[in-house]
Design a protein around this motif. Structure first.
Motif, PDB file in Angstrom:
ATOM      1  N   ARG A  65       0.747  -1.275   0.013  1.00 50.85           N
ATOM      2  CA  ARG A  65       0.140   0.020   0.194  1.00 50.85           C
ATOM      3  C   ARG A  65       0.764   1.184   0.002  1.00 50.85           C
ATOM      4  O   ARG A  65       1.861   1.225   0.553  1.00 50.85           O
ATOM      5  N   PRO A  66       0.500   2.396  -0.562  1.00 50.96           N
ATOM      6  CA  PRO A  66       1.196   3.596  -0.566  1.00 50.96           C
ATOM      7  C   PRO A  66       0.848   4.324   0.694  1.00 50.96           C
ATOM      8  O   PRO A  66       0.093   4.387   1.493  1.00 50.96           O
ATOM      9  N   TYR A  67       2.076   4.795   1.280  1.00 46.45           N
ATOM     10  CA  TYR A  67       2.086   5.710   2.625  1.00 46.45           C
ATOM     11  C   TYR A  67       2.903   6.830   2.349  1.00 46.45           C
ATOM     12  O   TYR A  67       3.839   6.912   1.848  1.00 46.45           O
ATOM     13  N   VAL A  82       0.211   6.178  10.459  1.00 51.34           N
ATOM     14  CA  VAL A  82      -0.606   5.200   9.745  1.00 51.34           C
ATOM     15  C   VAL A  82      -1.681   5.009  11.046  1.00 51.34           C
ATOM     16  O   VAL A  82      -1.690   4.851  12.276  1.00 51.34           O
ATOM     17  N   ARG A  83      -2.955   4.750  10.164  1.00 52.73           N
ATOM     18  CA  ARG A  83      -4.067   4.439  11.070  1.00 52.73           C
ATOM     19  C   ARG A  83      -4.516   2.930  10.456  1.00 52.73           C
ATOM     20  O   ARG A  83      -4.525   2.660   9.456  1.00 52.73           O
ATOM     21  N   LEU A  84      -4.744   2.088  11.518  1.00 52.91           N
ATOM     22  CA  LEU A  84      -5.316   0.619  11.576  1.00 52.91           C
ATOM     23  C   LEU A  84      -6.654   0.843  10.658  1.00 52.91           C
ATOM     24  O   LEU A  84      -7.710   1.612  11.262  1.00 52.91           O
ATOM     25  N   VAL A  85      -6.654   0.191   9.915  1.00 54.68           N
ATOM     26  CA  VAL A  85      -8.110  -0.287   9.296  1.00 54.68           C
ATOM     27  C   VAL A  85      -8.311  -1.553   9.701  1.00 54.68           C
ATOM     28  O   VAL A  85      -7.844  -2.634   9.492  1.00 54.68           O
ATOM     29  N   GLU A  86      -9.557  -1.621  10.606  1.00 53.23           N
ATOM     30  CA  GLU A  86      -9.875  -2.986  10.965  1.00 53.23           C
ATOM     31  C   GLU A  86     -10.141  -3.897   9.970  1.00 53.23           C
ATOM     32  O   GLU A  86     -10.800  -3.505   8.950  1.00 53.23           O
ATOM     33  N   ALA A  89      -6.246  -5.209   4.633  1.00 53.44           N
ATOM     34  CA  ALA A  89      -5.156  -6.241   4.272  1.00 53.44           C
ATOM     35  C   ALA A  89      -3.705  -5.867   4.805  1.00 53.44           C
ATOM     36  O   ALA A  89      -3.124  -7.000   5.220  1.00 53.44           O
ATOM     37  N   LEU A  90      -3.379  -5.014   5.071  1.00 54.12           N
ATOM     38  CA  LEU A  90      -1.775  -4.466   5.474  1.00 54.12           C
ATOM     39  C   LEU A  90      -1.961  -3.994   7.092  1.00 54.12           C
ATOM     40  O   LEU A  90      -0.890  -4.253   7.600  1.00 54.12           O
ATOM     41  N   THR A  91      -2.591  -2.923   7.249  1.00 50.26           N
ATOM     42  CA  THR A  91      -2.484  -2.008   8.450  1.00 50.26           C
ATOM     43  C   THR A  91      -2.460  -2.852   9.477  1.00 50.26           C
ATOM     44  O   THR A  91      -1.378  -2.710  10.492  1.00 50.26           O
TER      45      THR A  91
HETATM   46  C1  LIG Z   1      -1.167   8.513  -1.857  1.00 51.46           C
HETATM   47  C2  LIG Z   1      -1.588   7.928  -0.587  1.00 51.46           C
HETATM   48  C3  LIG Z   1      -0.918   8.210   0.644  1.00 51.46           C
HETATM   49  C4  LIG Z   1      -1.309   7.288   1.787  1.00 51.46           C
HETATM   50  N1  LIG Z   1      -0.729   7.824   2.749  1.00 51.46           N
HETATM   51  C5  LIG Z   1      -1.293   7.174   4.131  1.00 51.46           C
HETATM   52  C6  LIG Z   1      -0.622   7.565   5.193  1.00 51.46           C
HETATM   53  O1  LIG Z   1       0.239   8.405   5.329  1.00 51.46           O
HETATM   54  N2  LIG Z   1      -1.009   6.997   6.377  1.00 51.46           N
HETATM   55  C7  LIG Z   1      -2.397   5.999   6.141  1.00 51.46           C
HETATM   56  O2  LIG Z   1      -2.731   5.688   7.509  1.00 51.46           O
HETATM   57  N3  LIG Z   1      -2.629   5.725   5.076  1.00 51.46           N
HETATM   58  C8  LIG Z   1      -2.379   6.147   3.889  1.00 51.46           C
HETATM   59  N4  LIG Z   1      -2.674   5.906   2.776  1.00 51.46           N
HETATM   60  C9  LIG Z   1      -3.841   4.734   2.728  1.00 51.46           C
HETATM   61  C10 LIG Z   1      -2.991   3.566   2.755  1.00 51.46           C
HETATM   62  O3  LIG Z   1      -2.500   3.337   1.227  1.00 51.46           O
HETATM   63  C11 LIG Z   1      -3.987   2.236   2.968  1.00 51.46           C
HETATM   64  O4  LIG Z   1      -5.126   2.319   1.824  1.00 51.46           O
HETATM   65  C12 LIG Z   1      -4.434   2.092   4.409  1.00 51.46           C
HETATM   66  O5  LIG Z   1      -3.386   2.044   5.195  1.00 51.46           O
HETATM   67  C13 LIG Z   1      -5.487   0.890   4.527  1.00 51.46           C
HETATM   68  O6  LIG Z   1      -4.577  -0.280   3.984  1.00 51.46           O
HETATM   69  P1  LIG Z   1      -5.148  -1.714   4.296  1.00 51.46           P
HETATM   70  O7  LIG Z   1      -4.667  -2.733   3.294  1.00 51.46           O
HETATM   71  O8  LIG Z   1      -5.201  -2.068   5.899  1.00 51.46           O
HETATM   72  O9  LIG Z   1      -6.782  -1.631   4.050  1.00 51.46           O
HETATM   73  P2  LIG Z   1      -7.491  -2.129   2.826  1.00 51.46           P
HETATM   74  O10 LIG Z   1      -7.793  -3.654   2.931  1.00 51.46           O
HETATM   75  O11 LIG Z   1      -6.727  -1.627   1.416  1.00 51.46           O
HETATM   76  O12 LIG Z   1      -8.860  -1.294   2.871  1.00 51.46           O
HETATM   77  C14 LIG Z   1      -9.179  -0.102   2.466  1.00 51.46           C
HETATM   78  C15 LIG Z   1     -10.559   0.332   2.631  1.00 51.46           C
HETATM   79  O13 LIG Z   1     -10.668   0.732   4.245  1.00 51.46           O
HETATM   80  C16 LIG Z   1     -11.367   1.943   3.996  1.00 51.46           C
HETATM   81  N5  LIG Z   1     -10.415   2.907   5.086  1.00 51.46           N
HETATM   82  C17 LIG Z   1     -10.820   3.449   6.292  1.00 51.46           C
HETATM   83  N6  LIG Z   1      -9.842   4.204   6.928  1.00 51.46           N
HETATM   84  C18 LIG Z   1      -9.092   4.384   5.960  1.00 51.46           C
HETATM   85  C19 LIG Z   1      -7.604   4.924   5.942  1.00 51.46           C
HETATM   86  N7  LIG Z   1      -7.382   6.048   6.849  1.00 51.46           N
HETATM   87  N8  LIG Z   1      -6.890   4.873   4.767  1.00 51.46           N
HETATM   88  C20 LIG Z   1      -7.417   3.991   3.763  1.00 51.46           C
HETATM   89  N9  LIG Z   1      -8.403   3.357   3.744  1.00 51.46           N
HETATM   90  C21 LIG Z   1      -9.353   3.674   4.817  1.00 51.46           C
HETATM   91  C22 LIG Z   1     -11.548   2.562   2.882  1.00 51.46           C
HETATM   92  O14 LIG Z   1     -12.903   2.145   2.372  1.00 51.46           O
HETATM   93  C23 LIG Z   1     -10.720   1.707   1.860  1.00 51.46           C
HETATM   94  O15 LIG Z   1     -11.283   1.581   0.711  1.00 51.46           O
HETATM   95  C24 LIG Z   1      -2.424   6.414   1.726  1.00 51.46           C
HETATM   96  C25 LIG Z   1      -3.142   6.197   0.481  1.00 51.46           C
HETATM   97  C26 LIG Z   1      -2.525   6.959  -0.746  1.00 51.46           C
HETATM   98  C27 LIG Z   1      -3.313   6.645  -1.946  1.00 51.46           C
END
Ligand SMILES: Cc1cc2nc3c(=O)[nH]c(=O)nc-3n(C[C@H](O)[C@H](O)[C@H](O)COP(=O)(O)OP(=O)(O)OC[C@H]3O[C@@H](n4cnc5c(N)ncnc54)[C@H](O)[C@@H]3O)c2cc1C
Length: 276
Positions: A65-67, A82-86, A89-91
């Motif tokens: 994922r991008p950060y 970073v914020r945990l997404v319950e 897939a990654l957080t």
């Molecule tokens: C350019 C860019 C920069 C980013 N930088 C950051 C960063 O610095 N810190 C950070 O915490 N995240 C950042 N994100 C979001 C990050 O890439 C992931 O999408 C996020 O951490 C969720 O990943 P995951 O695999 O746990 O959740 P996934 O399984 O991919 O589920 C994502 C879904 O969760 C929901 N969701 C709820 N809250 C969030 C949230 N805070 N971010 C994303 N999705 C959310 C949305 O519906 C989203 O579709 C960034 C995204 C982009 C496009």
């Protein structure tokens, strides 16, 4: 997965620290084996781990994922907010990382949410940079402040802005990561203002800062009262980062106030980074 190599063999970076701010927010510091790559404040990088569920694996077996990078380019470690997404897939995996654990970090930093993409007019010396974040959308702005704040403080000709404001919206005060650092910049520099807002902090919690959503702090009277100057399309550049609903809402409300979205061939004042 490509070939027969295990996904962990792709790991090329080590966790130096992983500080939990509360049940959902954490600051992850990482040392890439080859050193931190070059980047401009505001850029992001893909990081990855072997997924907990196989269906989350990409072609090379990792979930990536991008950060946005929260650290400045001169710092030796890459820092992520970073914020945990319950059930994300990654957080959940990122949050569980401990010092010494390994992960994958791309060697390439990308994105155009950077100060060098801002239009040449107004000149940096006359430019008000107004940065608006929800949640971890703050990360690009800490990087910008850490990199260009010292130059601005020293009156250097390569400073990228005259005045800088960070408006940060969260639900609860406990979600205000980086508040101490930003409050210190605010206290010590009359060109910098930090405006934290809480939308759901209980009335009796003792929070004495502003309540409401970021849009309220950007209304003309409230902004001028807090920041000491008016938002003006002739000199203000607006950067919006985080929750896409906030970005969409403010893009529309700024358009009504004469601010238009910036495009390289059609310069404007509003710059956007949506996190999902
Ligand atoms: C350019 C860019 C920069 C980013 N930088 C950051 C960063 O610095 N810190 C950070 O915490 N995240 C950042 N994100 C979001 C990050 O890439 C992931 O999408 C996020 O951490 C969720 O990943 P995951 O695999 O746990 O959740 P996934 O399984 O991919 O589920 C994502 C879904 O969760 C929901 N969701 C709820 N809250 C969030 C949230 N805070 N971010 C994303 N999705 C959310 C949305 O519906 C989203 O579709 C960034 C995204 C982009 C496009």
């Amino acid at each position: 997965m490509s070939g027969s190599s295990a996904p962990e063999e792709l790991y090329n970076a080590e966790v130096v620290s992983n500080e939990r701010l509360n049940d959902a927010l954490f600051v992850l510091k990482v040392r890439p084996d080859d050193g931190a790559p070059d980047f401009a404040p505001g850029q992001f990088i893909n990081i990855g781990l072997e997924p907990r569920l196989p269906e989350h694996a990409g072609r090379d077996g990792l979930v990536k994922r991008p950060y946005s990078i929260a650290s400045g380019p001169s710092e030796p470690l890459l820092e992520f907010y970073v914020r945990l997404v319950e059930n994300g897939a990654l957080t959940p995996g990122l949050m569980a990382l401990e010092p010494g654990d390994r992960l994958w970090a791309d060697g390439r930093c990308i994105g155009r949410f950077t100060l060098d993409t801002l239009p040449e007019v107004p000149a940096p010396a006359e430019r008000d940079l107004v940065c608006v974040a929800t949640g971890t959308g703050l990360a690009p702005f800490t990087s910008m402040l850490r990199e260009f704040g010292p130059a601005r403080r020293a009156g250097a000709p390569d400073a990228r802005f005259d005045r800088m404001v960070i408006v940060k919206g969260v639900r609860l005060a406990e979600d205000l990561g980086y508040a101490e650092e930003l409050e210190a910049w605010d206290r010590e520099n009359d060109w910098f203002t930090f405006v934290p807002l809480c939308s759901r902090e209980p009335d009796d919690s003792g929070w004495i800062g502003q309540r409401g959503r970021v849009g309220q702090a950007l209304e003309s009277a409230a902004f001028e009262a807090r920041c000491g100057f008016a938002l003006d399309p002739a000199r203000s550049q607006i950067m919006l980062c985080g929750n896409p609903a906030m970005v969409d809402e403010l893009e529309a409300s700024f358009a009504e106030r004469g601010f238009k979205k910036h495009r390289p061939r059609d310069p404007g004042q509003v710059h956007l980074e949506r996190y999902w």
